[in-house]
Scaffold this active site. Structure first.
Site, PDB file in Angstrom:
ATOM      1  N   GLU A 158      98.940 -13.294  17.476  1.00  0.00           N
ATOM      2  CA  GLU A 158      98.637 -14.647  17.010  1.00  0.00           C
ATOM      3  C   GLU A 158      97.156 -14.939  17.217  1.00  0.00           C
ATOM      4  OE1 GLU A 158     101.176 -17.077  19.388  1.00  0.00           O
ATOM      5  OE2 GLU A 158     100.221 -16.507  21.274  1.00  0.00           O
TER       6      GLU A 158
ATOM      7  N   ASP B 239      93.513 -23.242  23.434  1.00  0.00           N
ATOM      8  CA  ASP B 239      93.257 -22.716  22.089  1.00  0.00           C
ATOM      9  C   ASP B 239      91.853 -23.048  21.591  1.00  0.00           C
ATOM     10  OD1 ASP B 239      95.981 -22.082  22.273  1.00  0.00           O
ATOM     11  OD2 ASP B 239      96.586 -23.897  21.221  1.00  0.00           O
TER      12      ASP B 239
END
Length: 508
Positions: A180, A24
């Site tokens: 997302e 991430d």
């Protein structure tokens, strides 16, 4: 006259640029400097922070959440819970980091003038729903917070309070699950909304939409997904959760996560989701992602290598008694259980959980960053029981441990925990060793990704291997979850002292 032999050409820089469990990625540029943050899940301290001058070589400069009041993780927080998906930005002279603690405070914001720290106490953002929050500021100073889903609201980042209702922006590609990891940017005449979709497994990908205002309406790119390796045999899989940044020469680049499966079918990745770098060009106002490979193309700016993380730590720390920032523990790091002062020059661990199957286990480790590697540690277990382990979660770990009487190889795979082999312990402190060798030849579809050997250095007999295990059982494909392997030392009973610990790749 003999012809001089030309010097060897420098090796091409390698991808991933942040190997091992560094998922991430979120990146921002400030002048000539780049800063990057990653998810940390159940580990403490939270949100590792890195610095680079060339987007290739990264040095960890700290952790954003490194104090108990910043990172509150209950001892029963599940593995792969905790800290999800930070966004790191620089605005108005400050660094801003927004992140989700799914096991505690929800969405929170911390700030700093120096990304190496200290970072502020957290400002909670209870009005921000969902995970993967992003911050972006428009020309009049309005702050927009966008979250997985994908929805958005105006936010006062100083207080964490919403300044307007939540609005749906875009749901990604029809039929693709889990939109997302949104990031909102003003680039040229458009606002671009970059997202991940397809789930963080093999179907992962990156898509983008654009609008004339940060509120939309957003037009999806006709070439979506603009990056994905789904349904391919590419050595880098699960690619997604990306961020865009300009290189030193003004070119555009994407930092994103991916995994490197190995072995037979279905392919097992053991290092977790890693951070990769890919080139980006622009066509008709849309970003086009270039080849993502295990070696990077020639870069149009000089590389600036940085010092590697020291292979060996003797725990001779500074006067503050702080460990180097790459060391991580489980859920907290109470001074009651971790000390570099009890026995100067040694790390002292005071047990809490009975072993690594307990969520409150006392464990200090570092991410496995190489497919083939080894870790060694000199332990004195005379006052307790402890050892060296390679961990994925409470139900998936291998270890070599010792107490006053024995040395044992132990394994936990799902509900089964077993002692694989044991020998009498030689007197005095003991060097424990874990060796990991990546699979070089896939014999058939069932061939695992690597082999993990557990053993110790006997003062008379040399290295004694007590067990050799298939590494697939410490992979995400078996265990599930979002993390990767971490190697380190632990205490299972009483007190264990560690004189030194070293991690080395197979290349040295």
């Amino acid at each position: 006259m003999p012809t001089a032999t030309p010097p060897p050409a420098p090796a091409a820089p390698a991808n991933p640029v942040l190997p091992g469990f560094h998922p991430d990625p979120s990146v921002c540029r400030v002048g000539d400097d780049y800063y990057l943050a990653c998810s940390s899940f159940e580990y403490y301290p939270g949100v590792p922070l890195f610095h680079s001058r060339d987007l290739v070589h990264w040095t960890q400069i700290g952790n954003a959440l490194d104090r108990p009041e910043q990172l509150r993780l209950p001892l029963d927080a599940p593995s792969s819970g905790g800290i999800y998906a930070p966004t790191l930005r620089h605005h108005d002279g400050h660094f801003w980091l927004i992140v989700t603690n799914v096991s505690g405070d929800g969405n929170l914001i911390v700030t700093a003038t120096d990304p190496a720290g200290p970072w502020s106490a957290p400002v909670l953002a209870p009005d921000v729903p969902g995970i993967d929050p992003d911050l972006a500021w428009d020309e009049d100073g309005t702050c927009w917070c966008t979250v997985a889903g994908v929805s958005q609201r105006r936010l006062d980042p100083a207080t964490g309070r919403a300044l307007g209702p939540t609005r749906r922006l875009w749901s990604g590609t029809p039929g693709a699950k889990a939109p997302e990891a949104p990031h909102l940017y003003r680039i040229g005449a458009y606002w671009y909304l970059l997202i991940a979709e397809g789930g963080t497994e093999r179907g992962h990908g990156v898509s983008i939409a654009r609008a004339r205002t940060p509120e939309g309406p957003f037009e999806p790119c006709p070439a979506n997904p603009i990056q994905s390796h789904r349904s391919t045999e590419h050595p880098i899989q699960n690619t997604g959760h990306a961020d865009l940044v300009q290189g030193p020469d003004g070119s555009w680049w994407m930092l994103l996560l991916g995994v490197r499966p190995s072995g037979g079918s279905p392919g097992w990745h053991v290092l977790g989701r890693e951070t990769f770098l890919a080139p980006v060009t622009w066509q008709d106002g849309w970003p086009v992602v270039g080849e993502l490979s295990l070696t990077l193309p020639a870069l149009p700016w000089p590389l600036q290598p940085t010092p590697a993380v020291p292979a060996r730590d003797d725990f001779d720390v500074d006067h503050l008694g702080e460990l180097r920032p790459h060391w991580i523990s489980l859920r907290d790091r109470s001074p009651q259980h971790f000390s570099v002062k009890d026995r100067p020059g040694w790390l002292t661990l005071h047990a809490r959980g009975a072993d690594l199957s307990a969520p409150d286990a006392v464990f200090l480790g570092r991410r496995q960053t190489d497919a083939s590697c080894a870790m060694r540690a000199l332990l004195d277990p005379a006052e307790g029981r402890g050892g060296l382990a390679v961990r994925l979660d409470e139900e998936h770990h291998y270890g070599i441990e010792a107490d006053a009487v024995q040395v044992r190889a132990v394994a936990r795979i799902g509900p089964l925990r077993t002692v694989l082999a044991a020998q009498p312990r030689p007197p005095g402190p003991l060097v424990l060793r874990i060796e990991i060798v990546a699979t070089q030849v896939v014999r058939d579809a069932r061939t695992g990704p690597d082999t993990v050997t557990l053993g110790f250095d006997h003062p008379a007999d040399g290295f004694v291997a007590l067990a050799e295990l298939d590494g697939r059982y410490l992979s995400t494909e078996v265990a599930g979850g979002f993390t990767g392997r971490v190697l380190g030392v632990y205490a299972g009973e009483g007190t264990v002292h560690v004189d030194w610990c070293e991690y080395r790749s197979a290349d040295g």
